[in-house]
Structure formats: structure tokens, C-alpha cells
Write an enzyme that holds these catalytic residues in place. Structure first.
Site, PDB file in Angstrom:
ATOM      1  N   ASP A   1     118.022  63.752 -53.112  1.00  0.00           N
ATOM      2  CA  ASP A   1     118.503  63.593 -51.732  1.00  0.00           C
ATOM      3  C   ASP A   1     119.871  62.906 -51.706  1.00  0.00           C
ATOM      4  OD1 ASP A   1     116.254  64.790 -50.702  1.00  0.00           O
ATOM      5  OD2 ASP A   1     115.316  62.945 -49.998  1.00  0.00           O
TER       6      ASP A   1
ATOM      7  N   ARG B   1     108.989  67.717 -68.896  1.00  0.00           N
ATOM      8  CA  ARG B   1     110.458  67.586 -68.917  1.00  0.00           C
ATOM      9  C   ARG B   1     111.160  68.907 -68.540  1.00  0.00           C
ATOM     10  NH1 ARG B   1     111.225  62.544 -71.523  1.00  0.00           N
ATOM     11  NH2 ARG B   1     109.546  62.157 -72.991  1.00  0.00           N
TER      12      ARG B   1
ATOM     13  N   ARG C   1     110.808  70.325 -75.349  1.00  0.00           N
ATOM     14  CA  ARG C   1     109.950  69.142 -75.374  1.00  0.00           C
ATOM     15  C   ARG C   1     108.740  69.318 -74.438  1.00  0.00           C
ATOM     16  NH1 ARG C   1     113.654  64.016 -74.727  1.00  0.00           N
ATOM     17  NH2 ARG C   1     111.750  63.025 -75.522  1.00  0.00           N
TER      18      ARG C   1
ATOM     19  N   PRO D   1     117.430  55.426 -66.725  1.00  0.00           N
ATOM     20  CA  PRO D   1     116.627  54.490 -67.495  1.00  0.00           C
ATOM     21  C   PRO D   1     116.544  54.798 -68.984  1.00  0.00           C
ATOM     22  CG  PRO D   1     115.248  55.869 -66.094  1.00  0.00           C
ATOM     23  CD  PRO D   1     116.657  56.088 -65.670  1.00  0.00           C
ATOM     24  N   ASN D   2     116.545  53.738 -69.736  1.00  0.00           N
ATOM     25  CA  ASN D   2     116.368  53.739 -71.191  1.00  0.00           C
ATOM     26  C   ASN D   2     117.605  54.195 -71.960  1.00  0.00           C
ATOM     27  OD1 ASN D   2     113.578  52.842 -71.160  1.00  0.00           O
ATOM     28  ND2 ASN D   2     113.136  54.849 -70.275  1.00  0.00           N
TER      29      ASN D   2
ATOM     30  N   HIS E   1     112.963  64.153 -63.708  1.00  0.00           N
ATOM     31  CA  HIS E   1     111.725  64.915 -63.541  1.00  0.00           C
ATOM     32  C   HIS E   1     110.850  64.394 -62.406  1.00  0.00           C
ATOM     33  CE1 HIS E   1     113.184  65.998 -67.456  1.00  0.00           C
ATOM     34  NE2 HIS E   1     112.958  64.797 -67.925  1.00  0.00           N
TER      35      HIS E   1
ATOM     36  N   ARG F   1     116.574  53.888 -79.756  1.00  0.00           N
ATOM     37  CA  ARG F   1     115.264  54.494 -79.474  1.00  0.00           C
ATOM     38  C   ARG F   1     115.263  55.941 -79.941  1.00  0.00           C
ATOM     39  NH1 ARG F   1     114.216  57.375 -73.700  1.00  0.00           N
ATOM     40  NH2 ARG F   1     116.348  57.979 -73.361  1.00  0.00           N
TER      41      ARG F   1
ATOM     42  N   GLU G   1     124.749  67.963 -64.539  1.00  0.00           N
ATOM     43  CA  GLU G   1     123.573  67.269 -65.094  1.00  0.00           C
ATOM     44  C   GLU G   1     123.617  67.366 -66.610  1.00  0.00           C
ATOM     45  OE1 GLU G   1     120.058  69.056 -63.480  1.00  0.00           O
ATOM     46  OE2 GLU G   1     118.719  68.084 -64.918  1.00  0.00           O
TER      47      GLU G   1
ATOM     48  N   ASN H   1     123.192  61.769 -66.121  1.00  0.00           N
ATOM     49  CA  ASN H   1     121.995  61.902 -66.948  1.00  0.00           C
ATOM     50  C   ASN H   1     120.969  60.951 -66.342  1.00  0.00           C
ATOM     51  OD1 ASN H   1     119.925  61.879 -68.742  1.00  0.00           O
ATOM     52  ND2 ASN H   1     121.183  61.613 -70.574  1.00  0.00           N
TER      53      ASN H   1
ATOM     54  N   TYR I   1     117.502  61.407 -79.832  1.00  0.00           N
ATOM     55  CA  TYR I   1     118.708  61.095 -79.051  1.00  0.00           C
ATOM     56  C   TYR I   1     119.936  60.762 -79.904  1.00  0.00           C
ATOM     57  CZ  TYR I   1     115.340  60.859 -75.228  1.00  0.00           C
ATOM     58  OH  TYR I   1     114.366  61.171 -74.308  1.00  0.00           O
TER      59      TYR I   1
ATOM     60  N   HIS J   1     121.661  66.309 -70.310  1.00  0.00           N
ATOM     61  CA  HIS J   1     120.566  65.752 -71.115  1.00  0.00           C
ATOM     62  C   HIS J   1     120.971  65.830 -72.567  1.00  0.00           C
ATOM     63  CE1 HIS J   1     118.228  65.731 -67.545  1.00  0.00           C
ATOM     64  NE2 HIS J   1     118.539  67.007 -67.341  1.00  0.00           N
ATOM     65  N   ILE J   2     120.809  64.735 -73.264  1.00  0.00           N
ATOM     66  CA  ILE J   2     121.187  64.682 -74.676  1.00  0.00           C
ATOM     67  C   ILE J   2     120.290  65.607 -75.490  1.00  0.00           C
ATOM     68  CG2 ILE J   2     121.306  63.137 -76.681  1.00  0.00           C
ATOM     69  CD1 ILE J   2     121.868  60.857 -74.538  1.00  0.00           C
ATOM     70  N   SER J   3     118.994  65.535 -75.214  1.00  0.00           N
ATOM     71  CA  SER J   3     118.025  66.368 -75.940  1.00  0.00           C
ATOM     72  C   SER J   3     117.842  67.702 -75.220  1.00  0.00           C
ATOM     73  CB  SER J   3     116.681  65.635 -76.022  1.00  0.00           C
ATOM     74  OG  SER J   3     116.134  65.469 -74.720  1.00  0.00           O
TER      75      SER J   3
ATOM     76  N   ALA K   1     114.498  59.856 -67.263  1.00  0.00           N
ATOM     77  CA  ALA K   1     113.206  60.363 -66.792  1.00  0.00           C
ATOM     78  C   ALA K   1     113.172  60.603 -65.281  1.00  0.00           C
ATOM     79  CB  ALA K   1     112.099  59.396 -67.197  1.00  0.00           C
TER      80      ALA K   1
HETATM   81  C1  DHK Z   1     116.756  61.320 -71.420  1.00  0.00           C
HETATM   82  C2  DHK Z   1     115.565  60.750 -71.125  1.00  0.00           C
HETATM   83  O1  DHK Z   1     115.437  59.431 -71.111  1.00  0.00           O
HETATM   84  C3  DHK Z   1     114.348  61.558 -70.865  1.00  0.00           C
HETATM   85  O2  DHK Z   1     113.461  60.934 -69.965  1.00  0.00           O
HETATM   86  C4  DHK Z   1     114.686  62.954 -70.383  1.00  0.00           C
HETATM   87  C5  DHK Z   1     116.983  62.784 -71.301  1.00  0.00           C
HETATM   88  C6  DHK Z   1     115.719  63.600 -71.296  1.00  0.00           C
HETATM   89  C7  DHK Z   1     118.019  63.247 -72.321  1.00  0.00           C
HETATM   90  O3  DHK Z   1     117.735  64.139 -73.131  1.00  0.00           O
HETATM   91  O4  DHK Z   1     119.139  62.726 -72.286  1.00  0.00           O
HETATM   92  O5  DHK Z   1     113.526  63.730 -70.335  1.00  0.00           O
END
Ligand code: DHK
Length: 147
Positions: free
Chosen positions: A88, A112, A108, A11-12, A81, A19, A99, A75, A24, A101-103, A78
Site C-alpha cells: 500500500d 517465498r 526456495r 529485516p535480517n 511475502h 547469516r 524489487e 529488498n 546470501y 532479492h539476493i537469492s 521476508a
Molecule cells: C531476503 C530475505 O530475508 C528473505 O526473507 C526473502 C530475500 C529473500 C533475498 O533473497 O534477498 O525470502
């Protein structure tokens, strides 16, 4: 024909580049997809790149990856977490899981710092910006016997 590597985004991440660019970065998800496609070609891999804001859709893609994919780079946004269901689903997949994560999630908020997906992943990349996807693909080539 070698099986593709699935690169799944939660998501997102469709808003990447728009954003919180201070967190990011300014690259879009389409930029990341293009870069992954180029690198995959160099590595002798095929990348199948997808994004969804819906947990069930991500789970369906992980199920599809069973038998279809050589490995999964994910990735989960959210859902990292929160989602036992994604964990599963990944546990029902036999190949390597990486796995991304960009950040740097560890720098943070404390919520997270825990990842359900890390209980399954062979490796975790966090805080390398969108370059993390490329590092994961290189590692996937090693793990799946690509170039
Ligand atoms: C991306 C998200 O949308 C967050 O909810 C994660 C992750 C971190 C990222 O760093 O790519 O906590």
C-alpha cells in the site's frame, strides 16, 4: 539537483555476510552500500541506502520517498511475502519501484514464491546475489533519465 534513489532493505539484511552465506553470500550490507554508492556516482545518481528490521520504519521511509526520491529499489526481506502495508505504501509512491532479492526465491520454499511487492514493482531481480542491487540501479538510471 536530481532526487536520490532510495535503496531500502528489510529485516535480517543487517546480518548479510554472516547469516546463511550459502544462500546470501559473504558480502556485508556495508559492502553493498559502498558498491551502490560507487555505481550511483558513475550513473549520475545519488543513492540513499537504508536498512530496518521494522515494517513501520520501512513504511515511513517509503512515505518520505514521496516527493523526496526519484525511484525506490527495495529488498523487503521476508516482508516481501507478507506485507500488504508495504505494498500500500509503495502504491502511494509515484516513481519507479524495483524489487531485489539476493537469492532465487523461486528455487526456495513455496511461501517465498509469492510477493506482494511484485504487484507494484516495474521489475524484479532475484538470484543474482548482491549484484542484483547494481543491476537494479542501472535500470533505475534508465527509468529516471540518469546516465
Ligand atoms: C531476503 C530475505 O530475508 C528473505 O526473507 C526473502 C530475500 C529473500 C533475498 O533473497 O534477498 O525470502
Amino acid at each position: 539537483m536530481p532526487k536520490p534513489v532510495y535503496i531500502l532493505n528489510g529485516p535480517n539484511l543487517n546480518l548479510l555476510g554472516q547469516r546463511q552465506p550459502e544462500v546470501y553470500g559473504r558480502e556485508t550490507l556495508a559492502d553493498v552500500e559502498a558498491a551502490c554508492g560507487r555505481l550511483a556516482g558513475e550513473l549520475g545518481l545519488e543513492a540513499r541506502f537504508r536498512q530496518s528490521n521494522h515494517e513501520g520504519v520501512l513504511i515511513d521511509w517509503i512515505h518520505e520517498a514521496r516527493g523526496e526520491a526519484s525511484g525506490i529499489v527495495i529488498n523487503p526481506g521476508a516482508f516481501t511475502h507478507t506485507s500488504v502495508a508495504i505494498l500500500d505504501a509503495l502504491n502511494a509512491f509515484d516513481g519507479p519501484v524495483l524489487e531485489v532479492h539476493i537469492s532465487n526465491v523461486h528455487k526456495r520454499e513455496s511461501f517465498r514464491h509469492h510477493s506482494y511487492v511484485s504487484l507494484r514493482a516495474e521489475g524484479v531481480i532475484a538470484g543474482f546475489g548482491t549484484e542484483g542491487y547494481l543491476l537494479a540501479l542501472r535500470r533505475m538510471a534508465t527509468l529516471t533519465g540518469g546516465k
